[in-house]
Design a protein around this motif. Sequence first.
Motif, mmCIF file in Angstrom:
data_model
loop_
_atom_site.group_PDB
_atom_site.id
_atom_site.type_symbol
_atom_site.label_atom_id
_atom_site.label_comp_id
_atom_site.label_asym_id
_atom_site.label_seq_id
_atom_site.Cartn_x
_atom_site.Cartn_y
_atom_site.Cartn_z
ATOM 1 N N LEU A 177 0.824 -1.212 0.000
ATOM 2 C CA LEU A 177 0.000 0.000 0.000
ATOM 3 C C LEU A 177 0.855 1.258 0.000
ATOM 4 C CD1 LEU A 177 -2.835 -1.028 2.491
ATOM 5 C CD2 LEU A 177 -3.008 -0.807 -0.004
ATOM 6 N N GLY A 180 2.427 1.602 -3.457
ATOM 7 C CA GLY A 180 1.439 1.913 -4.477
ATOM 8 C C GLY A 180 0.856 3.300 -4.367
ATOM 9 N N LEU A 181 0.714 3.799 -3.154
ATOM 10 C CA LEU A 181 0.089 5.101 -2.946
ATOM 11 C C LEU A 181 1.079 6.257 -2.931
ATOM 12 C CD1 LEU A 181 -2.475 4.107 -0.167
ATOM 13 C CD2 LEU A 181 -2.951 4.535 -2.594
ATOM 14 N N ARG A 246 1.005 1.740 -10.717
ATOM 15 C CA ARG A 246 0.831 1.395 -9.293
ATOM 16 C C ARG A 246 0.605 -0.117 -9.186
ATOM 17 N NH1 ARG A 246 -0.123 6.093 -6.324
ATOM 18 N NH2 ARG A 246 -0.797 7.921 -7.521
ATOM 19 N N LEU A 249 -0.647 -2.001 -5.984
ATOM 20 C CA LEU A 249 -2.071 -1.926 -5.659
ATOM 21 C C LEU A 249 -2.858 -2.999 -6.409
ATOM 22 C CD1 LEU A 249 -2.753 1.933 -5.566
ATOM 23 C CD2 LEU A 249 -2.084 0.378 -3.706
#
Length: 358
Positions: A177, A180-181, A246, A249
């Motif tokens: 996370l 990905g973020l 990303r 994710l």
Amino acid sequence: MRGNGYQPALDGVRGVAILLVLGQHAPTRPLVDGFVGVTVFFCLSGYLITSLLVRELQTGTIDVRAFYRRRAARLYPALLTVAAATIVVLLVGRRDLGVGQVLAPAAAAATYTTSLFDWAGHPFATQDYFNYTWTLSVEEQFYVLWPFALLWGYRRSPRLFAALTMSLIGITLVLDLVLGLSQEILFDQHQYVGTDTNALPILVGALLAIVVQNDWASRVTGHLARFAMLAVALLPVLAHRNDTHRTSLVIVAGTVLTLVMLTGVVTRPRSAIGVLLSSAPMRWLGERAYSIYLWNVLARIAVLNLFGHSVVGDMAWVALFVVLAEASFRFVERPLRARFARRRGALRRPLLIVPRVS
């Protein structure tokens, strides 16, 4: 404890995974994020391998030598055959490459280190010819340690080991996370091929195996199983999206959907999802998924040179990899696997047999 009978729908899960991967590899590339199929493979692998090892522990012994022998018999015959064919194609058709440039990635593929090379930014001159073997690298690096973790953890306290597995899942989930973020990078090598980022689906599959084998949390798994068909429908939707900036994710979302699908398959084999995935076409596809995964890349490169990114190319590609995969499955994988299995019985003693601890 659950039985160890064959569940044909699990072959269907492999079929779902390879269809997603093929959707990305096809010359016209209808699925942008078809690499989510690799996440499905990883989660299924974690479930199957952990189920096997847990059953061995629950019956009293675990044979590590036999485990690694089975892995070698399952993976190496087809892998070495494809690698040899690829080397010949490159040496004959790519005069711009030196022998070392061809053999280096082939050696990485054979030693399950492709993911480490890719993660470190090592530029393989042959690119797609061998880079797809990063998935095998991730799996085998994980299984170098996992049997021993079960030996010294699960056999002492299954519940404590399950809690430890949940903690590892939490760590890898947070890692995915955060990556990905926090950044947008096209096919970031760490997110895409990292052993740590891809450990999430394997660990989730392993935890599901521990839960199922011990008949724990039946209420939770029952709730998840209700949404299994929806999860199957959402996987191609996820694969069709463009989240290649990303990728971690996609791993997270794919892991959740695969967990739901797998739960439905293993806890409700006679449900609609079980019937669908145990159908003859899905079983056929799942049984040959490994061969198809290995051969489709070489077939794709050949077809692109002839037909380019076209529908005709798609059809020629499917025909070519089906023929190659079927031949590999019938004349390489099955015979050599059976031969290894027969030789296994000739072993005088196992490398490590550990008694069950009550």
